[in-house]
Every structure is written in C-alpha cells, then in structure tokens.
Design a protein around this motif. Structure first.
Motif, PDB file in Angstrom:
ATOM      1  N   VAL A  44       0.834  -1.206   0.000  1.00 50.81           N
ATOM      2  CA  VAL A  44       0.000   0.000   0.000  1.00 50.81           C
ATOM      3  C   VAL A  44       0.870   1.258   0.000  1.00 50.81           C
ATOM      4  O   VAL A  44       0.588   2.231  -0.725  1.00 50.81           O
ATOM      5  N   THR A  92       2.237   1.745  -3.481  1.00 54.18           N
ATOM      6  CA  THR A  92       1.194   2.194  -4.412  1.00 54.18           C
ATOM      7  C   THR A  92       0.815   3.648  -4.149  1.00 54.18           C
ATOM      8  O   THR A  92       0.591   4.428  -5.095  1.00 54.18           O
ATOM      9  N   CYS A  93       0.730   4.041  -2.872  1.00 52.02           N
ATOM     10  CA  CYS A  93       0.374   5.421  -2.539  1.00 52.02           C
ATOM     11  C   CYS A  93       1.451   6.401  -3.019  1.00 52.02           C
ATOM     12  O   CYS A  93       1.136   7.482  -3.547  1.00 52.02           O
ATOM     13  N   VAL A 147      -4.971   3.451  -8.454  1.00 54.03           N
ATOM     14  CA  VAL A 147      -5.474   3.802  -7.116  1.00 54.03           C
ATOM     15  C   VAL A 147      -6.877   3.228  -6.908  1.00 54.03           C
ATOM     16  O   VAL A 147      -7.202   2.719  -5.827  1.00 54.03           O
ATOM     17  N   MET A 196      -6.471  -0.306  -6.109  1.00 53.00           N
ATOM     18  CA  MET A 196      -6.080  -0.499  -4.711  1.00 53.00           C
ATOM     19  C   MET A 196      -7.288  -0.404  -3.784  1.00 53.00           C
ATOM     20  O   MET A 196      -7.416  -1.175  -2.819  1.00 53.00           O
ATOM     21  N   ALA A 197      -8.191   0.519  -4.071  1.00 53.55           N
ATOM     22  CA  ALA A 197      -9.412   0.631  -3.268  1.00 53.55           C
ATOM     23  C   ALA A 197     -10.259  -0.635  -3.389  1.00 53.55           C
ATOM     24  O   ALA A 197     -10.812  -1.125  -2.386  1.00 53.55           O
ATOM     25  N   THR A 250     -10.119   1.014   3.199  1.00 56.88           N
ATOM     26  CA  THR A 250     -11.082   1.075   2.093  1.00 56.88           C
ATOM     27  C   THR A 250     -11.651   2.484   1.953  1.00 56.88           C
ATOM     28  O   THR A 250     -11.796   3.011   0.837  1.00 56.88           O
ATOM     29  N   SER A 288      -8.670   4.897   0.616  1.00 56.50           N
ATOM     30  CA  SER A 288      -8.319   4.646  -0.790  1.00 56.50           C
ATOM     31  C   SER A 288      -9.494   4.917  -1.705  1.00 56.50           C
ATOM     32  O   SER A 288      -9.323   5.425  -2.828  1.00 56.50           O
ATOM     33  N   LEU A 335      -4.012  10.126  -0.054  1.00 55.74           N
ATOM     34  CA  LEU A 335      -3.064   9.026  -0.229  1.00 55.74           C
ATOM     35  C   LEU A 335      -1.866   9.183   0.704  1.00 55.74           C
ATOM     36  O   LEU A 335      -1.325   8.188   1.208  1.00 55.74           O
ATOM     37  N   LEU A 379      -2.876   7.906   4.091  1.00 58.56           N
ATOM     38  CA  LEU A 379      -2.927   6.453   4.068  1.00 58.56           C
ATOM     39  C   LEU A 379      -1.523   5.856   4.051  1.00 58.56           C
ATOM     40  O   LEU A 379      -1.246   4.848   4.723  1.00 58.56           O
TER      41      LEU A 379
END
Length: 820
Positions: A45, A48-49, A65, A68-69, A116, A119, A139, A142
């Motif tokens: 995560v 990815t963020c 993104v 990812m959610a 959840t 994202s 992001l 997160l």
C-alpha cells in the motif's frame, strides 16, 4: 490408507475444515492472521500510494489507485484469499522468508475497512472530482498509517478498535474472541508443523477374528459357533481388519505421488479453460494472441506434471487408483483427463493442426466411451440420494466439448459425428441439472465439495449451448444471411446459462454459499465453470448482437474467469508452500460425532490436570475448588454419556457385523467406572467447600492413573473402532444411529452433554464439524441444540459458532432462520 483415515488429537480433525489462522474459509476474514501478512500488505500500500502521488496526473495511475481501493474492499469483506495484495502477503511468509506469529484478525479487518475508506476517497477525488491535490493528500495520510504498520507493526486502526472496546463503544466479547482465536491458531500451527507422533515403528496390519468370547447373547453365541465350525476360512476372510498406524509423520506430510487424486486435475482444467477463453477473445475482440498462448503453454506444463505424478501413483499405489476408479464420489472425475485433451486440441490448432487432430481423435471417442461406461455402472449398481453429486455431469460435458471442437477438425466431415456427440450428453445434462437442483433444495449438504460441485452445472449448460451453436449452421442454413443467427433452442440454452450464473452470483455474494470453507482443490471447479460461461458470452456477442447488455456480459464474464483462476492459482501456490496440498484427505461423516467427543475428553483431561497441579501445593480458594470440581464433574458426565452411546447404540450395531469384537472395550468401560464413586465424592467436597486441600490432594493421588487409563482406552478405540462406521456403516445408517442417540436419552442430558463437548473441543473448526455431524443427521433439531449452546457457552464462542453455522440460531435472536 491408514494416513487417509487420520485426524489425530495433536492436530485436529484433519486438514479440510480448520477454521483459524492461516486456514480460514476462502471468502471470510480470518479470526487470526500471521502478523507479517498485513505488514507486507501495508508495504504494498505504501508503494502504491507513493506512486499514486508522484504520478497523480497520469490517468492510468488514477485507475491503479481505484484498483487499490477495490483490493481493500476485497480484503475487508473476504479476507486475503481473493486479494492480489493479500495473496502475495501470504505467499512470502509461506515460502519461509519470515516467521509465523499470529495476531487477532478482527482489528486487522477494521483497519482494512478504514483503508477502504481512504483509498476509495482518493480514487473518487482522482476520477470523479478531478482534484489531484486533494486525492494526493488522502493518499499521503494512508501511506503514513501504512508505513507505521509495515515498519514498526503499529496499527492505528487496531488501537482505535482497542479503545472502542475499552470505552464501551464496541462489545467486550470481541476482545475475548480475538484472544481465543490467537491461542487456537498458535497451538494448531505448533502441533501441525512441529509436534511429531510419539513412535517410529513400522506399520502393521492386524485382524480381529470373531470368537465366542465376544458374543454376549445366546443367539449370537450360537451364530458364531456355527460359523466357526462350518466355515472357519470364510469367517477369517471377513474378520474385522485394522491398521496400527505407528509411522512417525506430521499432519502436513506432503507426498505428491501418494496423495495426488483424480480431482486435482481440475487445476489444469481451469488453466486450460482460461487459455481457451482468451483464444476466443483473440478472435472476437482482437486481444493479443500472446496472452492465450502463454496460458496454453503454462497449463500444458501443469497438465504434464499432474499426468506424470498420477502415472507414478498408479505404479506405486495401484490399489489407491483402483479405489478411486470405483468410488461413487470421485470415479466420474476420471473424465477430466480426456476432457482436458479435448481443450488442448482446440488450443493446439493454431500451433499444429495435425497434432490437434491427433489429440481430438485420441480424446473424443474415449470421452464418449467413458460416459457410456459411467452411466452403465450407475444403472447396474445400487445408489441412493447422498451418492449423487452435481459433478456427475462432467462425463457428459466432455462429449459436448467434442461436439463443439468437431467443426474445426481438419479435412473431415463430422456433421453426423458432432450430433452423435451432442445427443445423449444433452439429455444427461438436462437430467442431472434437474436432479442436482432437487437435491440442493431438499437435502443437507455439509461438505464443501458438495456445495462447490453445484457449479459443475454451469459448464454443462454453456457447452450445451456452444456445441449446438457450433454445429447448427452446418445443417440448418436457410440462406447466407441467416447462417449465423440463433434459433429458439440456442437462445434458450444461452439464457439458461445466464440465469444460472445470476443465481450462483447472488448466492455467492449475498448468502456466502461458496465462502463458508477455506480454499480447497475442489474450488477449481469454479474456474472452469466461469471459463465456459465466458466462451458462451463471447460467442453470443460475436454472432448475435453487440448491444450494451451483451458487452456487459462479455467483459464481466471475462474478468471473473481470469480473476477466479488467478485466485485459485495463488491459493494453490500458498497451500503447496504451507504443505497443505498433496496431503492426506480426512474422511468424515455423521459418526464423526463420536470421535470428536474423544477430542473434548482429551482436552478436558489436560485442563483438569493443569488446574490440579496449580493448586496442589495447598491454600486453594473456594472458587478454585469449585472450578476443579466442575471440571471433574464434566469429565465424569461426558465419559458416562459417551460410553452409553457406544454400549447402547453403536456397539450393538457393530456387533451385528462382528459378534466377537469390542469385548475388551466394554471391559475397559467397566474398569473406568470403578473409581467414579470416589471421584464423585471428591466433586462433592470441592463444590461444597469442605476440606478443599484434602480433596485436591486425594484427587491428585488418583487422577494421573485415571487419566492414563482413559487415554489408553481412547487410543485403543481410535485404533480399532473409529474406522468401522466409515468402512461398514453407510451414511443412512450413520444418521439413523445419531437420531437414535437423540431419541433415546432425555433432552436434559443432551442439553448438558453437547455444550460440554463444544466447550472443551480444542479448535473452533472441530466445534463446527461436531455441529455439522449433528446437522447432517438431525437438521430439524439444530435450533433446539442452538438454545442449549447459547445459554451454556461464552458469548464469544457462541458468536463464532453462529456466524459459521447459522442453522443453530434459535428464536428470537437476530439472524434466526425458520426451519419449515
């Protein structure tokens, strides 16, 4: 065979139904997880963020993104099994790169819920609001929280949940539930992977020969004497056999040659089916041909490996293969091998047409012959309803695939042959479809294989449609403009497949039909089922209409087929690394009720021994005395009920097979009853508060000898008796014996006995299996049993049981279901 019957006390009731730790159901968030799995996921995560922030202006990154959610949502609802991030996070520890350390799953699920939200908000800000700065800010928040989890194991959402429980916002039983799950997971993992059996002697096979000593009734004595006198050799032939399994092995003994089964071929079938899907997509949609060719080569390699392993099994263990071929439950699965060859003949046409023709002519006649032999065997043998499974339709699917592939065979006019392969299998498909729905409507189906098998009907409907459509233009061309139009039967079969797919999707997502059990090799059936449906949708889109509805069906089915195959492949790799694949398969039924009681007795004795040792030094309080007295009273009662079940219900029926058997077990029951009056007097002293230290001392003097005798008795029963119901007592009689137990004894005895067993069975999955054994035999009694369980067990234990087996929820509790 001895290892296939195991389910030792050290490791639980076999490998199939464990429900804690790394072995939770497929679509269910685990009660306990390996701590390093969410930390690895948090690392994904964070990465990815960071990419989402740096490349926030790129449209492709915005969709990453959103992906990812979606992955967060998958993990929140279904756990890590269907999630790409979750699978990778489970695979790395499974490979041995990190240790296993369990932590509670519920706080991690809450953390996933929070992730959840963050994202999802970032994805909406990127894609809908077109606010890149705001999305990047979310992001960043997160990423910070995920970095703390990844680097230091600090879970902010978990802390929020902890304080929510502490301040009364969340129910207190959640904390106790988490603690119980972690303890069970650690114990199960330690015993499953590290605790060996306590002997390394070679395996021996013994026989118990019936004799006069075991016949306790004059009529039985006369029968045994007559048989021993007139046919001593025949009596020896049918004597009760048992195997003394004394090899040193662990529960996760992995042996690909010994334990590969014919059902394992559903894995290469699913992979080959996905290759066929993308080959058709290449023709219809113009997708890159390298995709399906890669899948085709990979599935061919897997199929070749499985064929080699199974051929070695046939050489080394021919009896096991012979038993599989003649088994009512899996014998029909041998149709998978020629079926896979037919799919490869479809795939190989773009590589080498001659080779494709060879595969077709090798597999198609064999597939049809196997179907004929299978139906002939069913007609010539006695079967009853519980033998029937929806996967019986698989032998009929193969000829339908042959009819589907036949028009592409080179330089051959197969019009008549194609309809030959179509006719009888089409009739069988409709017949088995009706029979399967009837059974699922009116029968209890506690085994995960029975539940997943219902998906076998989807490829039968899909290839019924595809084989008809592929061959109809050959015979019914009215004019060139109508050559590719569908007639009524083609439309009916396609929409039947669509409707059945909709039913299965609704049952899966809203009733959790397929997610109540952990991943198992039988779940590969879902992969090939969705593959076949995707091919049908591709044909419909190409030949009939390119409307929005058909396009939606096309892309949805294509995505589902690919995703489910990926999920099955990922979980298979994890299972192989965790030594849960190619292992012995535990067999169970309603009579497992008896063996599971053994697990409860053993655990109760262990806990009682520990409690007595803790207070044996003197100075025990009244509460400690009452606790020990209650446990001792439970032990006396549970064993008394268990031995009454054996002596009054099970042993009389077993002795109708073997009149001279089980005498030593009856004698052992009598020996174990001798110290009971003294133990009951100790219970009275402990619970009454009279001379607690003296009662504890007296109990300590006799407890070790009593427990030793009890363990030897349980060991002897598990060695010589446990296999009898599986080998000699059919399912119907097993259910009748359990019903006789429920009817023979007063309800107050059941109301005490069942909660005691559930309280002391060491693992949650064993508690579920104990209740499922009762559910299999007496489904109409489950809500009454649920009332007894609800009032006697701790809240957190009840919540877990009710969540996994809603049939026990009584009135007027929430989620109660009426039993009509």
């Amino acid at each position: 065979e001895g290892e296939e019957e195991r389910g030792s006390r050290e490791g639980g009731e076999g490998e199939e139904e464990r429900g804690v730790g790394e072995e939770m159901p497929l679509f269910y968030f685990p009660y306990a997880v390996n701590e390093y799995a969410p930390r690895i996921t948090a690392g994904h995560v964070v990465l990815t963020c960071i990419l989402g922030i740096v490349f926030r202006e790129e449209q492709a990154m915005k969709w990453v993104v959103a992906g990812m959610a979606f992955d967060f949502a998958l993990r929140f609802f279904f756990g890590g099994a269907p999630s790409p991030f979750g699978l990778l996070a489970r695979l790395i520890p499974a490979l041995g790169f990190l240790p296993v350390r369990f932590t509670a799953g519920t706080p991690k699920q809450f953390a996933t819920f929070v992730g959840t939200g963050f994202s999802g908000a970032a994805a909406l800000l990127y894609l809908v609001a077109d606010s890149e700065i705001a999305g990047a800010t979310v992001l960043g928040m997160l990423a910070c929280a995920s970095f703390l989890e990844c680097a230091f194991g600090i879970c902010i959402a978990c802390l929020m949940m902890h304080y929510g429980i502490r301040f009364g916002i969340l129910p207190e039983f959640l904390e106790a539930e988490c603690e119980e799950a972690v303890i069970e997971s650690e114990k199960m993992f330690r015993e499953s992977y590290f605790d060996p059996y306590d002997s390394a002697k070679p395996r021996k096979e013994k026989k118990h020969v019936p004799g006069l000593a075991g016949a306790d009734e004059p009529a039985a004595q006369g029968y045994v004497a007559l048989q021993m006198e007139e046919h001593p050799d025949r009596v020896e032939d049918i004597a009760l056999p048992y195997k003394e399994v004394t090899d040193e092995y662990k529960l996760h003994t992995q042996n690909p040659i010994r334990y590969i089964t014919i059902a394992d071929f559903s894995a290469p079938l699913g992979c080959a089916g996905l290759a066929a899907v993308w080959k058709v997509a290449d023709t219809v949609l113009g997708t890159p041909p390298g995709v399906w060719k890669t899948f085709a080569v990979g599935s061919a390699a897997v199929f070749a490996l499985y064929l080699t392993l199974y051929a070695l099994r046939a050489v080394v263990y021919p009896r096991k293969v012979w038993k599989e071929m003649h088994c009512q439950r899996v014998g029909h699965m041998f149709a998978l091998i020629p079926l896979i060859f037919l799919i490869f003949s479809f795939l190989a046409r773009d590589f080498d047409e001659t080779f494709a023709d060879v595969l077709f002519w090798m597999a198609a006649p064999l597939q049809y012959l196997f179907m004929i032999l299978f139906i002939a065997r069913v007609l010539s043998r006695d079967f009853y309803r519980e033998h029937f499974m929806p996967s019986w339709v698989i032998p009929a699917v193969g000829p339908l695939i042959a009819a589907f592939v036949a028009p592409d065979v080179s330089n051959t006019n197969l019009r008549v042959a194609a309809w030959f392969w179509f006719g009888f299998p089409a009739l069988l498909t409709i017949t088995f479809f009706i029979m399967s729905l009837w059974r699922f409507f009116f029968e209890v189906h506690p085994e995960p294989r029975q539940v997943v098998d219902i998906l076998s009907l989807l490829p039968s409907l899909s290839f019924l449609h595809l084989s008809y459509v592929s061959n109809t233009p050959l015979l019914f061309i009215v004019n060139p403009t109508n050559a590719l139009k569908y007639d009524a039967f083609a439309f009916a079969t396609f929409f039947a497949a669509v409707a059945f797919m909709a039913v299965m999707a609704w049952a899966a997502f809203f009733y959790n039909l397929f997610g109540q059990h952990r991943f198992h090799k039988h779940m590969w059936v879902a992969s090939f089922s969705l593959d076949s449906f995707a091919i049908a949708c591709l044909f419909f889109y190409a030949r009939v209409t390119k409307s929005d509805a058909s396009e939606f069906l096309l892309y949805t089915s294509l995505a589902l087929a690919t995703a489910v195959t990926g999920v099955c492949l990922g979980n298979t790799l994890v299972d192989i690394c965790l030594r849960r694949y190619f292992i012995a398969h535990y067999k169970w039924g309603p009579a497992s009720f008896m063996k599971l009681t053994h697990f409860a007795i053993r655990e109760l004795m262990d806990q009682l021994r520990r409690q007595v040792n803790q207070i044996s030094g003197g100075g025990a309080s009244a509460d400690e005395g009452k606790r020990v007295g209650a446990m001792l009273s439970d032990l006396i009662f549970i064993h008394d009920m268990h031995q009454r079940h054996e002596e009054e219900v099970f042993f009389p029926y077993y002795r109708s097979f073997f009149p001279g058997a089980f005498v030593e077990h009856t004698q052992c029951h009598e020996e174990l009853e001798k110290p009971v009056p003294e133990l009951q007097a100790i219970v009275a002293s402990l619970t009454g508060g009279d001379d607690i230290d003296g009662a504890v001392q007296k109990l300590g003097d006799i407890l070790e000898g009593y427990i030793k005798d009890m363990e030897e008795h349980l060991d002897a029963e598990e060695l010589r008796i446990i296999h009898v119901p599986r080998k000699y007592v059919n399912l119907k009689m097993q259910k009748l014996l359990i019903r006789k137990i429920m009817d023979t004894y007063h309800w107050s005895e059941h109301a005490r006995f069942i909660p005691i067993v559930l309280r002391y069975i060491p693992y949650h999955a064993q508690r579920i299996r104990f209740l499922l054994a009762l559910h299999w035999a007496v489904p109409h009694e489950m809500q009454r049993i649920g009332m007894w369980v609800y009032t006697a067990l701790p809240r957190f234990t009840w919540e877990r049981l009710a969540r996994d087996l809603p049939a026990i929820v009584p009135r007027p509790l929430f989620s109660h279901r009426r039993y009509y």
